[in-house]
Design a protein around this motif. Sequence first.
Motif, PDB file in Angstrom:
ATOM      1  N   THR A  20      46.578  37.007 -10.661  1.00  0.00           N
ATOM      2  CA  THR A  20      46.467  35.698 -11.310  1.00  0.00           C
ATOM      3  C   THR A  20      45.845  35.821 -12.697  1.00  0.00           C
ATOM      4  O   THR A  20      46.369  35.278 -13.682  1.00  0.00           O
ATOM      5  CB  THR A  20      45.619  34.746 -10.444  1.00  0.00           C
ATOM      6  OG1 THR A  20      46.294  34.543  -9.202  1.00  0.00           O
ATOM      7  CG2 THR A  20      45.424  33.418 -11.144  1.00  0.00           C
ATOM      8  N   ASN A  47      48.550  28.576  -3.390  1.00  0.00           N
ATOM      9  CA  ASN A  47      47.100  28.749  -3.493  1.00  0.00           C
ATOM     10  C   ASN A  47      46.353  27.741  -2.634  1.00  0.00           C
ATOM     11  O   ASN A  47      45.326  28.071  -2.017  1.00  0.00           O
ATOM     12  CB  ASN A  47      46.666  28.622  -4.954  1.00  0.00           C
ATOM     13  CG  ASN A  47      46.984  29.879  -5.750  1.00  0.00           C
ATOM     14  OD1 ASN A  47      47.056  30.969  -5.203  1.00  0.00           O
ATOM     15  ND2 ASN A  47      47.166  29.727  -7.048  1.00  0.00           N
ATOM     16  N   VAL A 149      40.969  29.899  -5.172  1.00  0.00           N
ATOM     17  CA  VAL A 149      42.384  29.550  -5.082  1.00  0.00           C
ATOM     18  C   VAL A 149      42.592  28.040  -5.231  1.00  0.00           C
ATOM     19  O   VAL A 149      43.639  27.604  -5.718  1.00  0.00           O
ATOM     20  CB  VAL A 149      43.019  30.067  -3.768  1.00  0.00           C
ATOM     21  CG1 VAL A 149      43.078  31.584  -3.767  1.00  0.00           C
ATOM     22  CG2 VAL A 149      42.290  29.542  -2.548  1.00  0.00           C
ATOM     23  N   SER A 152      42.524  27.612  -8.980  1.00  0.00           N
ATOM     24  CA  SER A 152      43.760  28.149  -9.548  1.00  0.00           C
ATOM     25  C   SER A 152      44.964  27.285  -9.188  1.00  0.00           C
ATOM     26  O   SER A 152      45.839  27.025 -10.020  1.00  0.00           O
ATOM     27  CB  SER A 152      43.979  29.584  -9.066  1.00  0.00           C
ATOM     28  OG  SER A 152      45.164  30.133  -9.594  1.00  0.00           O
ATOM     29  N   GLY A 153      45.009  26.823  -7.938  1.00  0.00           N
ATOM     30  CA  GLY A 153      46.134  25.998  -7.508  1.00  0.00           C
ATOM     31  C   GLY A 153      46.201  24.678  -8.243  1.00  0.00           C
ATOM     32  O   GLY A 153      47.275  24.243  -8.677  1.00  0.00           O
TER      33      GLY A 153
END
Length: 500
Positions: A20, A47, A149, A152-153
């Motif tokens: 990522t 994610n 995550v 990030s998602g």
Amino acid sequence: MTDLIWTLLFVQVAVGAFDTVYHHEFTERLAWRPAQARELRLHGVRNLVYAVIFVALGWSRPQGAAAIALIALMVGELAVTLWDFVEEDRTRKLPASERIVHTLLTLNYGVVLALLVPQLLKWATLPTKITPAYNGPWSGVCAVAALGVVASGLRDLAAAGRARRIILSDPALLAEALQGRRAILVTGGTGFIGERLVAALVGAGHEVTVLTRDRAHAAGLPAPIRIVTALDQIADDARLDAIINLAGEPISDGLWTGAKRRRILRSRLRTTRQVIKLIERLRTRPAVLVSGSAIGWYGLRGDEALDETGDGRDCFSRTLCVRWELAAQPAAALGVRLVTLRIGLVLAAEGGPLPRMLTPFELGLGGPFGAGRHWMSWIHRDDLVRLIVHAIATPELNGPVNGTAPEPVRNEAFAAALGRALGRPAFLPAPAAPLRLAFGAFADELLLSGQRVLPAAALSAGFRFRYPDLDQALAAIVGRMTPPTAPSPSRATPLEARTN
């Protein structure tokens, strides 16, 4: 669960984080590529699924239907990943390192499933409930991974939504100044500037030939075009109305080691000399050669306002540009109108210096370089393409032409404008000493110094910028405004800019 399963989950987290950060953020910069909107949505969904898996495994013991649901979620994640692989192969060329990382992630996840699913099936035979559980340090790892995550998602989903607002104007409109159907050779046509230029020329109906060392690099260019891997593939009786010479080793993608400097110089001189040899043997010579150069030709000049009549001061950038321009000079002796385009900092989300700034500025970590007092002479990529077309279409335009917007800004003003465009603060400076330590002469010439360059020749030849103002240009790039379809009147002539 066994230590082996926990270890494999940790490997999945670590390798996924590397993928990522290194590939998606800093190498490919997917969040600022509108064409990757679907891939970003898949990343976002995947994610968020991972977040649920990490929390469920790290902090609970799912039983009965809850265990079955977790199995279904993990299998569903695998389906999303396979869909993502198809989307990636369809829309972009993955670097070899990203393919290797994806392969490792897939294999490791397969082993995790093979070891974990039997355990979950045992829990599925028990009465349905979710029992809180603490697994020591592994619970902490899962909590950190889940937070990562989720962040990030959500970022990927937001970027996918933003992609709908980042609208590139119809490239054909960039070449509307060039009437009729022209036969044009472009070297460097697969690069950051050349790709947009080729799209504009092809969209406007011109006959385009692209020189590239590798045909695979031209796979994304629009049809119809002719691709050559060497200029000797062009026949002596071929018709070329214009040649645009942009080829050269990228100047800002690595340290300026001795070997890097030699590649930068040799790549430009070699291609330019080959172009001159082509012109010499063509039975009908082109009317114009637009050959690349850069504002580094002027050297480091402090606050001095510079138009095309300005002189230079020695540094590597000037040496490079002087030799590059000299290599193109024989074209004039052959009766070909020569325009040497001294290009400034080209702004677009797809390449150039800006993508490296977008992520830190978006995270609120941006700011000026050093004291921020040096000048940045910039130009929107679409205006540069239009200027190249204008140079072909304007017989009166000859000699050096500055490819910069009419309103250069200091670095601190640039940082503030980028912060405004992104709705973020921009007050964290990058100190000069670490930049010099990390990048050496590259930092001194391109990050901590600059030139105040004015496009006198372009304005005198009637060229009008669509993006004369930095705030307007950055707003269009980041999707905060619709690109204009007509040029805006420049707000200051070179003379006025000098006196302001």
